[in-house]
Write a protein that holds these residues in place. Structure first.
Motif, PDB file in Angstrom:
ATOM      1  N   UNK A 318      68.795  -3.700 -85.906  1.00  0.00           N
ATOM      2  CA  UNK A 318      70.011  -3.338 -85.949  1.00  0.00           C
ATOM      3  C   UNK A 318      70.970  -4.465 -86.019  1.00  0.00           C
ATOM      4  N   UNK A 319      70.642  -5.201 -84.852  1.00  0.00           N
ATOM      5  CA  UNK A 319      71.326  -6.555 -84.460  1.00  0.00           C
ATOM      6  C   UNK A 319      71.100  -7.529 -85.808  1.00  0.00           C
ATOM      7  N   UNK A 320      70.072  -7.576 -86.528  1.00  0.00           N
ATOM      8  CA  UNK A 320      70.026  -8.676 -87.522  1.00  0.00           C
ATOM      9  C   UNK A 320      70.725  -7.904 -88.732  1.00  0.00           C
ATOM     10  N   UNK A 321      70.739  -6.486 -88.728  1.00  0.00           N
ATOM     11  CA  UNK A 321      71.469  -6.033 -90.012  1.00  0.00           C
ATOM     12  C   UNK A 321      72.598  -6.421 -89.635  1.00  0.00           C
ATOM     13  N   UNK A 322      73.414  -6.098 -88.569  1.00  0.00           N
ATOM     14  CA  UNK A 322      74.814  -6.377 -88.259  1.00  0.00           C
ATOM     15  C   UNK A 322      75.051  -7.861 -88.644  1.00  0.00           C
ATOM     16  N   UNK A 323      74.200  -8.695 -88.135  1.00  0.00           N
ATOM     17  CA  UNK A 323      74.414 -10.139 -88.520  1.00  0.00           C
ATOM     18  C   UNK A 323      74.192 -10.482 -90.045  1.00  0.00           C
TER      19      UNK A 323
END
Lengths: 502, 310, 358
Positions: A318-323
């Motif tokens: 999810x973090x990568x996606x948000x990034x």
């Protein structure tokens, strides 16, 4: 007599088991001596006694001195369990004694395992469940009591980075063997047979449950003990209702007597609020559609699978996606808003799943009764289904909030800024309306912020030194917040379930 | 088992001085119930008592579920327990093989003697008891295993049948004995003809009636003396019910059968003697089935069996 | 399509009795606004607020005027939105990972020649050490959480008396909430030092500590999910076994565990998924060396997991390096999704099995 011996064996094993743990964690020093015997020698004597007792009990039952309900054979199940023990013992012993490599010791272990498995399986039950354990205990007892393995013993396997010293190895082996002895003793205590096996199994399962709860509770107590001094540093209570806890109400500033984590607390609160505002209407909406409107078929199955996949997606993803997706669209920098959205996405599947469960559990009779009165579907949902499902939904949401409040990885990628900020973000005070797009601005929302879990991470990456106490304080507050959510969620679930069953 | 013929006694209160070697009263007073008839029935039967119950009380927490019941159940016959729902007949049945032990809040007082031993005495071996007293439940509950495994489950667990790898290794493989046991039990339960060609199929694929007969076969395979049945046909259609009823009558030639039912016609059809439970866990009347249905002593029992109440 | 047909369709879809052109127009306007705002958001235009405000206005008006139809349309949108998020995650991960995968080809997942990870000069991104690290920590964690978790579930569901169960069950569920960073902090400050001191480890942090900590962390999750599965075995089945004169333990072994086997394995699979995706504990405990341990089974060695790689390097990465981190994310995402679908399949089978055909 027979019972007493068995109970004595179980008692001894439990004592060595507990002492093993305290020794492993340096609560009992290996240099402790009682009656001229060192701790390890005492372990040795205990195992000698227990081992001899087990073997004696097994033989006494086998030759008919005591009437027991032992089966004809020990059976493959127990045989295989001992085979695993044999594999470990055989492999380790060949490595330590002869220094053979991994393949060699694995082979040796397999051979030992096969022999042990078959050998024990065909023994009469009263021998098969006592003799192998008794022999192991005797060997370990001799090694310790005669001083072959003492405090100075070292094993340095060439292929592993670790070196094994007696203060670690002896307690570990003692713990493992104590379990075996206790199991065997429990079987003896009930006179073998199906009752004996039940007794042995229950003792192991009970000890496991006890150990699990104990470890987890100790963990919490440990954090509390370490964190409480920091949390209460400079705190003043009274007179009256005036309470001041600087750790909770101050930021980190130079020249300030007590530093605190106020900005991180505010950050976490805003993150949670934002995520909830995003996820709850959407999640409940989707749950209503999937359960009430949509026909159960391919579409609902796909969405259901997608929801479950979202639920199990690791937080760092999810973090990568948000990034990749959100950060470039919010001014190319980490922001509170991006954090809210990412945590909202993480919360969403849980809200959908728990709301669906709750809505499904509303009896169809309610819907039928409402429909029979000529009320249309939406009104039925609004005034009958949703109110009945609310407790379940609320509980699920609280549990989900607890989970995202402690989440670190996504915040790391999309929200985090300065690790120890002085001021908290002021969301409500920074709304500005402008004449140019995007017309509404909120600087604070688009700025990086801290949050409790991130602050803890920052303590670690800053290199623990004098910050460690600060870290423990943060950990305690985080733990209180998250476990508080969980406790409320679970308590309300129990409450609503009881109410339902009355 | 006590080797005496039971004679009737006629006293208002249970005599606590009675031992299992002496005649016992069969009916129970309930002073609290004003409506209860004051006439007492006592029941005499030929042959021996398989089960002797004395002063049995069961409490669920504060709830008094069984109120001081004493009765003797004759062997190799069908005894029906009837009464409206909630009257405690199922609870009573479950006392006879101590299945009530499963419920933490249940407390049992009194004695239940089977084979001359009080099963509520301290060191009773539940395993031995339940091998001797089998049970068939309200809705069929076969295990999610094959038909053969369902039948041989009990004997295997008791170590009477050794099959599998170890048996083969040691030459003590009882596969043949198991096959015979399965066949015998299924034949006894009148199921063999229907399933003999698919013993390895999952038992959950059978029809409801077949499943219930499988459960009876499973129970017979352990070779019990007594079979307890808790409304064994209530979840079945009429055809399956008829089969189960026939089967119960056949089983009574060899076993002591105790059947709980809410269906009075069924009790009248299959049972040799009938015990009527009314509200509050009281045994109101216990006698020959014909007597109970044609000329009961208690007015309330008459009202109940003629359908005026309950 | 004629207007009447359209009306007919709308009526069927949204269950509105009185329908006129205004409902259709309103729905169309709302859909258009939402579509435009989605597009403007995707291209990063500052004008996103305009169409979105339009959408909100349409919804507000719809709720006021045609509540039933609007509610249904909104719930449908929410459903689509949920699916869209998964699609967006998949899409963005893949797109961002593409440059690195293009550069390395299949070698990214197979190459074991040194150096496996070089971000400067001749770039080299092999995920093999991280995949190995994730595999080892997951296996270690599951060796702990699997058996102990199932045993704990058995205790709560089958063995503990009611009074104990009522305390232990909520306690375990609450303990499932301890945030991973707290475990990480304890592992980092306490366990790392302890292991370095007592086992003379050359470096701080090792796979075995991560495995231990992650195992302990997933234990409560495995316990409560497995407990749900075990408790769902019908009481009648257990009574049936007990009434045949078997002991409780024989019933547990021969009836309860086989009947709940799928549910219990789904619980363990869920635990595996959690262990694979666990980030913070691994990040703060490990020493971040992007090479394989030597020998491979040296669990006391230092390597990297997929998650800790991302968390520890995202701050210094750019270009292909960042893209390689996304590739690590793809590996994580795919393996966990496969596990999730697998456990759902197993669970459905369990339901089917327990219901039988009766």
């Amino acid at each position: 007599m027979f019972d007493r011996v068995a109970l004595g064996i179980v008692g001894t094993a439990i004592v060595t088991f507990l002492l093993g743990w305290t020794t492993l964690f340096d609560r009992t020093s290996p240099d402790t001596a009682v009656a001229g015997l060192s701790l390890f020698a005492l372990f040795g004597v205990a195992f000698l006694l227990a081992g001899a007792g087990l073997i004696a009990a097994g033989i006494a039952s086998n030759v008919g001195l005591f009437k027991t309900t032992a089966d004809q054979y020990t059976g493959l199940g127990t045989g295989v369990a001992f085979g695993v023990v044999g594999f470990a013992t055989g492999g380790l012993v060949t490595t330590i004694l002869f220094g053979v490599g991994a393949t060699g010791s694995a082979l040796a272990g397999l051979v030992v395992a096969l022999i042990v498995t078959l050998g024990i399986a065909v023994l009469p039950e009263d021998i098969g469940t006592t003799l192998p354990v008794g022999l192991l205990a005797l060997v370990w007892g001799v090694l310790l009591a005669a001083g072959f393995v003492d405090v100075g013993w070292v094993w340095d396997p060439p292929s592993l980075a670790a070196t094994f010293h007696a203060p670690i190895v002896v307690p570990l082996v003692t713990i493992a063997l104590s379990l075996l002895v206790a199991w065997s003793g429990a079987i003896v205590a009930e006179g073998f047979g199906s009752q004996g096996r039940q007794n042995g199994a229950y003792l192991m399962i009970g000890l496991n449950a006890f150990g699990m709860i104990a470890v987890l509770l100790l963990l919490i107590l440990f954090v509390v003990r370490k964190g409480l001094p920091t949390l209460l540093e400079g705190a003043q209570f009274g007179p009256g209702l005036s309470i001041s806890v600087p750790f909770l109400t101050k930021g980190v500033m130079l020249g300030q007597q007590y530093n605190g984590i106020f900005p991180a607390i505010v950050g976490t609160v805003w993150l949670v609020v934002g995520a909830v505002v995003l996820a709850i209407p959407m999640g409940i909406g989707a749950a209503v559609f999937l359960t009430e409107y949509a026909e159960q078929g391919r579409f609902t199955a796909v969405i259901e699978t997608a929801t479950n996949a979202l639920w199990s997606t690791p937080s760092i993803v999810y973090g990568l996606f948000g990034y990749a997706f959100l950060v470039p669209r919010f001014g190319n920098r980490n922001s509170l808003l991006a954090g809210m959205m990412v945590l909202g996405f993480m919360l969403l599947p849980l809200v959908v799943i728990t709301s669906r469960e709750a809505i499904k559990s509303v009896p169809d009779e309610y819907r039928d009764a409402s429909a029979a009165l000529g009320v249309n579907q939406w009104q039925t949902i609004r005034s009958v289904v949703l109110p009945a499902a609310m407790p379940g939904v609320v509980t699920g949401v609280i549990l989900g909030v607890g989970r995202i409040a402690g989440e670190t990885a996504p915040i790391l990628l999309v929200t985090s800024g300065a690790p120890f900020p002085a001021r908290a973000p002021s969301i409500l005070g920074s709304f500005r309306f402008t004449a140019t797009p995007p017309f509404v601005q909120n600087e604070a929302l688009l700025q990086a912020s801290s949050a409790l879990p991130y602050q803890l991470y920052a303590v670690i990456t800053a290199g623990v030194g004098q910050e460690e106490a600060f870290g423990w304080g943060t950990a305690l507050v985080l733990l209180l917040v998250v476990l508080g959510f969980y406790a409320i969620g679970i308590a309300s679930r129990i409450y609503f379930r009881r109410k339902l069953h009355q | 088992m006590s080797d005496q013929t039971v004679t009737r006694t006629n006293d208002e209160q249970q005599s606590n001085s009675l031992t299992d070697q002496q005649p016992t009263s069969h009916t129970v007073d309930a002073e609290t119930d004003e409506q209860l008839v004051d006439s007492w029935t006592d029941y005499e039967f030929e042959g021996e008592a398989a089960i002797t119950v004395e002063d049995l009380d069961v409490y669920y927490g504060d709830d008094h579920a069984i109120d001081s019941i004493s009765m003797e159940i004759p062997e190799q016959s069908v005894t029906a327990l009837i009464g409206p729902s909630g009257c405690g007949k199922s609870t009573y049945l479950r006392c006879l093989n101590r299945m009530n032990d499963r419920i933490d809040s249940a407390r049992v007082d009194g004695t239940v003697e089977i084979d001359g031993e009080n099963i509520y005495e301290g060191d009773t071996d539940l395993v031995e008891l339940r091998k001797k007293v089998g049970m068939v439940f309200q809705s069929p509950n076969p295990f999610p295993k094959s038909i053969r495994e369902n039948v041989s489950y009990g004997p295997r667990k008791h170590g009477d049948v050794n099959v599998g790898l170890l048996g083969k290794l040691l030459g003590g493989d009882d596969s043949e004995a198991e096959r015979r046991l399965v066949e015998r039990s299924l034949k006894q339960a009148a199921l063999w003809d229907e399933v003999s060609d698919r013993l390895e199929d999952n038992a959950l694929g059978l029809s409801g009636g077949q499943q219930q007969r499988l459960c009876i076969a499973r129970c017979l395979a352990v070779d019990p003396d007594v079979i307890l049945m808790d409304e064994p046909a209530s979840a079945l259609d009429p055809v399956a019910t008829a089969k189960i009823e026939d089967l119960i009558e056949q089983l009574a030639e060899e076993y002591t059968v105790v059947v709980v039912t809410h269906n009075m016609q069924q009790a009248a059809r299959i049972s040799d003697q009938t015990a009527v439970f009314l509200t509050g866990g009281q045994l109101v009347e216990y006698d020959d089935t014909d007597k109970i249905f044609e000329n009961p002593e208690s007015d309330r029992v008459e009202d109940y069996v003629t359908g005026k109440f309950g | 399509m004629s207007t009447t047909e359209l009306h007919q369709q709308v009526r069927e879809r949204f269950g509105v009795e009185t329908i006129d052109d205004r409902v259709v127009a309103l729905g169309a306007a709302g859909a258009l606004c939402l579509l435009v705002s989605a597009i403007t958001f995707l291209i990063g235009s500052p004008f996103t607020a305009l169409p979105f405000a339009g959408f909100l206005f349409t919804v507000a008006y719809g709720l006021y005027e045609y509540q039933a139809a609007t509610a249904k349309a909104l719930s449908f949108l929410a459903t689509i939105g949920t699916g869209t998020i998964l699609a967006l995650i998949t899409f963005y991960l893949l797109v961002e990972a593409l440059p690195a995968i293009r550069l390395m080809g299949a070698e990214m997942f197979t190459s074991t020649s040194e150096p496996m990870w070089r971000t400067r000069g001749e770039e080299m991104y092999s995920l093999v050490p991280m995949m190995w690290g994730t595999l080892v920590t997951t296996v270690l964690a599951m060796l702990i959480a699997g058996p102990l978790g199932v045993a704990g579930a058995l205790f709560i569901s089958e063995i503990a008396p009611d009074a104990v169960r009522e305390v232990v069950k909520p306690a375990v569920e609450t303990l499932a909430g301890i945030p991973s960073i707290v475990y990480g902090f304890i592992g980092f400050t306490i366990l790392n030092d302890y292991m370095m001191e007592s086992l003379e480890l050359p470096t701080s942090g090792s796979l075995v500590i991560v495995g231990l900590v992650v195992g302990l962390m997933s234990l409560p999750t495995v316990v409560s999910v497995a407990e749900d599965a075990i408790a769902s075995v019908p009481e009648s089945m257990k009574s049936g076994s007990l009434a045949l004169g078997t002991t409780d333990w024989q019933t547990i072994k021969s009836i309860t565990i086989p009947a709940s086997f799928s549910g219990v394995s789904a619980a363990v699979l869920l635990g595996v998924g959690r262990a694979i995706g666990e980030t913070m504990a691994a990040t703060v405990i490990l020493g971040h060396a992007q090479r394989l341990p030597d020998p491979l089974y040296d669990v006391f060695g230092n390597t990297e997991t997929l998650t800790s790689l991302i968390a520890s390097q995202y701050g210094v990465a750019s270009g292909t390096h960042m893209s390689a981190l996304f590739a690590a994310g793809v590996v994580l995402f795919v393996s966990v999704t496969v596990l999730s679908i697998g456990s759902q399949y197993i669970e459905r089978r369990m339901k089917h099995q327990l219901q039988g055909e009766s």
